[in-house]
Write an enzyme that holds these catalytic residues in place. Structure first.
Site, PDB file in Angstrom:
ATOM      1  N   ARG A   1      46.174  33.429  62.160  1.00 15.49           N
ATOM      2  CA  ARG A   1      44.756  33.686  61.846  1.00 15.49           C
ATOM      3  C   ARG A   1      44.110  32.351  61.499  1.00 15.49           C
ATOM      4  O   ARG A   1      44.483  31.732  60.512  1.00 15.49           O
ATOM      5  CB  ARG A   1      44.713  34.656  60.657  1.00 15.49           C
TER       6      ARG A   1
ATOM      7  N   LYS B   1      43.671  26.248  54.154  1.00 18.82           N
ATOM      8  CA  LYS B   1      43.950  26.687  52.787  1.00 18.82           C
ATOM      9  C   LYS B   1      44.278  25.529  51.851  1.00 18.82           C
ATOM     10  O   LYS B   1      44.635  24.436  52.274  1.00 18.82           O
ATOM     11  CB  LYS B   1      45.036  27.764  52.789  1.00 18.82           C
TER      12      LYS B   1
HETATM   13  N1  PMM Z   1      43.543  34.929  54.363  1.00 17.51           N
HETATM   14  C1  PMM Z   1      42.268  35.106  53.988  1.00 17.51           C
HETATM   15  C2  PMM Z   1      41.593  36.297  54.304  1.00 17.51           C
HETATM   16  N2  PMM Z   1      42.207  37.288  54.988  1.00 17.51           N
HETATM   17  N3  PMM Z   1      44.113  38.133  56.063  1.00 17.51           N
HETATM   18  C3  PMM Z   1      45.394  37.996  56.435  1.00 17.51           C
HETATM   19  N4  PMM Z   1      46.007  38.989  57.103  1.00 17.51           N
HETATM   20  N5  PMM Z   1      46.097  36.858  56.153  1.00 17.51           N
HETATM   21  C4  PMM Z   1      45.547  35.813  55.477  1.00 17.51           C
HETATM   22  O1  PMM Z   1      46.252  34.802  55.245  1.00 17.51           O
HETATM   23  C5  PMM Z   1      44.190  35.927  55.052  1.00 17.51           C
HETATM   24  C6  PMM Z   1      43.500  37.134  55.375  1.00 17.51           C
HETATM   25  C7  PMM Z   1      41.552  34.029  53.235  1.00 17.51           C
HETATM   26  O2  PMM Z   1      41.024  33.082  54.093  1.00 17.51           O
HETATM   27  P1  PMM Z   1      39.442  32.969  54.538  1.00 17.51           P
HETATM   28  O3  PMM Z   1      38.615  33.197  53.309  1.00 17.51           O
HETATM   29  O4  PMM Z   1      39.335  31.601  55.063  1.00 17.51           O
HETATM   30  O5  PMM Z   1      39.168  33.988  55.585  1.00 17.51           O
END
Ligand code: PMM
Length: 273
Positions: free
Chosen positions: A248, A209
């Site tokens: 995650r 991030k």
């Molecule tokens: N971050 C992203 C997408 N989904 N879901 C949860 N539960 N927590 C998060 O921090 C989160 C998420 C954005 O990241 P990406 O686009 O790299 O998947």
């Protein structure tokens, strides 16, 4: 200390972190299987980007992207979560074998989400969220960010309980990067014990991030994906030490290694010659 690793399987053309390489269902399935082989305990399949500034995707488009991927990964024996803000996508994914609904809006984006999940035996991740990604930084004003996030998450827990979802099936997530800028994210992570005190499992997503990029680049040089993955492995260990139930991540192998090492360190306390 124990912590599960959730591998990210993005099925979007515009994901900032994998450049849409896994758009085709087959490629996404192969990627998910690879993450599982690397030690992922959970696979999070998403068909709508939530990158800062991203526009919403039509629910039918999202559903068509994710359902074949969810079905194949669930059939292969993976525990799959579906990253969606749409109740219709969530239900289609659960039908295809997903076991967890990961709603970054915590049930706020789709008024039908919590009752839809209540009618199934799925678990739900309610994430801290103040509004759509398109203008989320406009809402990044807090009095005491840890307290505000905890209070707002408690409200989402109450909403989920009122909709009929049992407490044991509710997981919370502070929503790193969602309506939070730079150092605000470090403050939330530092406040993890306060979030764990909400009494629910806590999922934490720091992977690649922007706040990590900013931290790495403050010393100069480009924050390459490799550097961000290393930083993510460190934040994941620290999250685990602060009580996270799962992290995650994109780079499952690095995080699994880092968690293994940290757990060995901890187990040294019980070693006898
Ligand atoms: N971050 C992203 C997408 N989904 N879901 C949860 N539960 N927590 C998060 O921090 C989160 C998420 C954005 O990241 P990406 O686009 O790299 O998947």
């Amino acid at each position: 200390m124990s912590c599960l690793v959730m591998g990210i399987v993005n099925v979007t053309p515009d994901s900032f972190s994998d450049g849409g390489r896994f758009l085709a269902a087959d490629a996404a399935i192969a990627h998910g299987l690879e993450l599982r082989a690397q030690g992922a305990h959970l696979l999070d399949v998403g068909g709508e980007s939530t990158r800062p500034g991203a526009e919403r995707v039509d629910a039918a488009v999202e559903r068509d992207r994710v359902v074949p991927v969810v079905r194949a990964l669930a059939q292969a024996g993976a525990v799959v979560s579906i990253d969606t803000m749409n109740a219709s996508t969530a239900l289609a994914a659960l039908e295809a074998g997903a076991r967890i609904v990961n709603d970054v809006s915590g049930g706020l984006a789709d008024p039908g989400m919590l009752s839809a999940v209540a009618g199934t035996d799925a678990e739900i991740v309610v994430q801290h969220w103040r509004g759509p990604s398109a203008d989320m930084y406009a809402r990044a004003a807090y009095d005491d960010i840890v307290e505000d996030v905890a209070t707002e998450l408690a409200r989402r827990i109450d909403a989920a309980l009122s909709a009929g979802i049992p407490a044991g099936r509710i997981i919370v997530d502070p929503g790193i990067g969602f309506g939070k800028k730079g150092a605000q994210n470090w403050a939330v992570l530092h406040g993890m014990p306060r979030l764990a005190a909400l009494g629910h499992r806590v999922l934490v997503g720091t992977s690649r991030k922007r706040f990590l990029t900013e931290t790495l680049e403050a010393r100069g040089g480009e924050a390459t994906v490799d550097r961000r993955d290393l930083a993510t492995a460190v934040t994941s260990v620290l999250a685990a030490q602060s009580g996270a139930w799962a992290v995650r991540v994109h780079d499952v192998a690095a995080t699994v290694d880092a968690l293994d090492v940290a757990m060995q360190w901890e187990s040294g306390a019980t070693w006898t010659s």
